[in-house]
Enzyme design. Structure first.
Site, PDB file in Angstrom:
ATOM      1  N   GLU A   1       0.873  -1.174   0.000  1.00  0.00           N
ATOM      2  CA  GLU A   1       0.000   0.000   0.000  1.00  0.00           C
ATOM      3  C   GLU A   1       0.913   1.228   0.000  1.00  0.00           C
ATOM      4  O   GLU A   1       1.660   1.457   0.950  1.00  0.00           O
ATOM      5  CB  GLU A   1      -0.897  -0.023   1.234  1.00  0.00           C
ATOM      6  CG  GLU A   1      -2.021   0.985   1.182  1.00  0.00           C
ATOM      7  CD  GLU A   1      -2.907   0.916   2.409  1.00  0.00           C
ATOM      8  OE1 GLU A   1      -3.548   1.926   2.722  1.00  0.00           O
ATOM      9  OE2 GLU A   1      -2.940  -0.151   3.064  1.00  0.00           O
TER      10      GLU A   1
ATOM     11  N   ASP B   1      -5.429  10.081   8.752  1.00  0.00           N
ATOM     12  CA  ASP B   1      -4.145   9.640   9.295  1.00  0.00           C
ATOM     13  C   ASP B   1      -3.792  10.349  10.593  1.00  0.00           C
ATOM     14  O   ASP B   1      -4.048  11.547  10.768  1.00  0.00           O
ATOM     15  CB  ASP B   1      -3.032   9.884   8.267  1.00  0.00           C
ATOM     16  CG  ASP B   1      -3.181   9.001   7.052  1.00  0.00           C
ATOM     17  OD1 ASP B   1      -3.383   7.795   7.242  1.00  0.00           O
ATOM     18  OD2 ASP B   1      -3.115   9.518   5.921  1.00  0.00           O
TER      19      ASP B   1
ATOM     20  N   TYR C   1     -10.714  -3.544   2.999  1.00  0.00           N
ATOM     21  CA  TYR C   1      -9.964  -2.930   4.087  1.00  0.00           C
ATOM     22  C   TYR C   1     -10.929  -2.663   5.244  1.00  0.00           C
ATOM     23  O   TYR C   1     -11.779  -1.795   5.168  1.00  0.00           O
ATOM     24  CB  TYR C   1      -9.341  -1.625   3.598  1.00  0.00           C
ATOM     25  CG  TYR C   1      -8.316  -1.001   4.509  1.00  0.00           C
ATOM     26  CD1 TYR C   1      -8.535  -0.832   5.867  1.00  0.00           C
ATOM     27  CD2 TYR C   1      -7.099  -0.535   3.995  1.00  0.00           C
ATOM     28  CE1 TYR C   1      -7.589  -0.250   6.693  1.00  0.00           C
ATOM     29  CE2 TYR C   1      -6.146   0.045   4.799  1.00  0.00           C
ATOM     30  CZ  TYR C   1      -6.400   0.192   6.150  1.00  0.00           C
ATOM     31  OH  TYR C   1      -5.460   0.773   6.964  1.00  0.00           O
TER      32      TYR C   1
END
Length: 266
Positions: free
Chosen positions: A46, A57, A171
């Site tokens: 990734e 993030d 995911y």
């Protein structure tokens, strides 16, 4: 989808999916790190596109994006690293992780076409809702790219709807919030993963907070794959100066490889 991604979907569990930021700490180091990760046992890479406002993030990957942007990496520059990796022997699938704004600025049609030409196998866009992804899904299909879906522990009906249309791998976000290392995994994730697995036609991988060999081992008993991002990016940060230095890079890569194998060999 690409042949590389099709082969990934046929694997029977135990998948290891590392995340790194393109250009952190340099373009050449990124290529070398990718090759090392495949040697260490990665099944898919990734590759994060650095962005100034990475909403999904935590601080570790935010700092990695900052370092990469300061090194001069761009969205297209990041994608151009993939054919270099391929020329150097990388065989595993590469999924590009990017936010929607830089993708939109570059042009969705152009982005998917260039990504395919560069040997990229899929893209993941965390801030585009499933309900608004149809156009990008179609563009990916035209260019043999997998549009990787993110699924979080929300309503069962929505989880099943997203899972049924998943491509490449699914995911699964282990907890709500941003990425980052966590000392403990919320036990509610196990029921969530079971719900996802009953509906997904592709491997189910879990990420967000997986940072120790114990957590990797535990998650592998409940999911087909494990995604490790912040813990690896944090380790890269510790060796950033050596990785930027061609003379010292080999030793730094060996230390990174030792860290990675310790995560996945238990």
């Amino acid at each position: 989808m690409s042949q590389r991604m099709n082969l990934l979907t046929e694997k029977n569990g135990g998948l290891f999916i590392p995340f790194i930021t393109a250009g952190d700490p340099s373009a050449e180091a990124t290529v070398e790190i990718a090759l090392m990760l495949e040697e260490a046992g990665a099944d898919l890479l990734e590759l994060g596109i650095p962005y100034s406002d990475p909403l999904a993030d935590g601080p570790t990957i935010q700092e990695a994006s900052k370092r990469a942007l300061e090194s001069g990496i761009t969205l297209e520059g990041a994608m151009k690293l993939v054919p270099i990796m391929r020329e150097r022997g990388l065989t595993i699938p590469v999924v590009v992780f990017t936010y929607f704004n830089p993708l939109l600025q570059y042009g969705e049609e152009r982005f998917t076409r260039v990504a395919s030409e560069m040997g990229i196998d899929g893209i993941l866009v965390p801030d585009i809702p499933y309900e608004e992804s149809e156009e990008l899904t179609n563009l990916c299909a035209e260019n043999e790219l997998a549009l990787i879906s993110l699924v979080a522990p929300t309503s069962k009906a929505r989880i099943q709807k997203i899972a049924k249309r998943a491509q490449g791998f699914l995911y699964c976000v282990s907890s709500l919030g941003v990425t980052g290392e966590r000392k403990k995994i919320d036990e509610r994730v196990y029921e969530f993963l079971q719900t996802v697995k009953t509906s997904s036609p592709v491997p189910v991988a879990v990420g967000f907070g997986i940072s120790s060999s114990e957590q990797v081992k535990e998650m592998h008993s409940h999911a087909d794959g494990v995604i490790v991002g912040s813990a690896l990016v944090s380790e890269i940060a510790k060796h950033k100066d050596a990785l930027k230095d061609e003379k010292n890079r080999k030793d730094a890569l060996l230390q990174l490889k030792t860290f990675v194998t310790s995560l996945i060999s238990s």
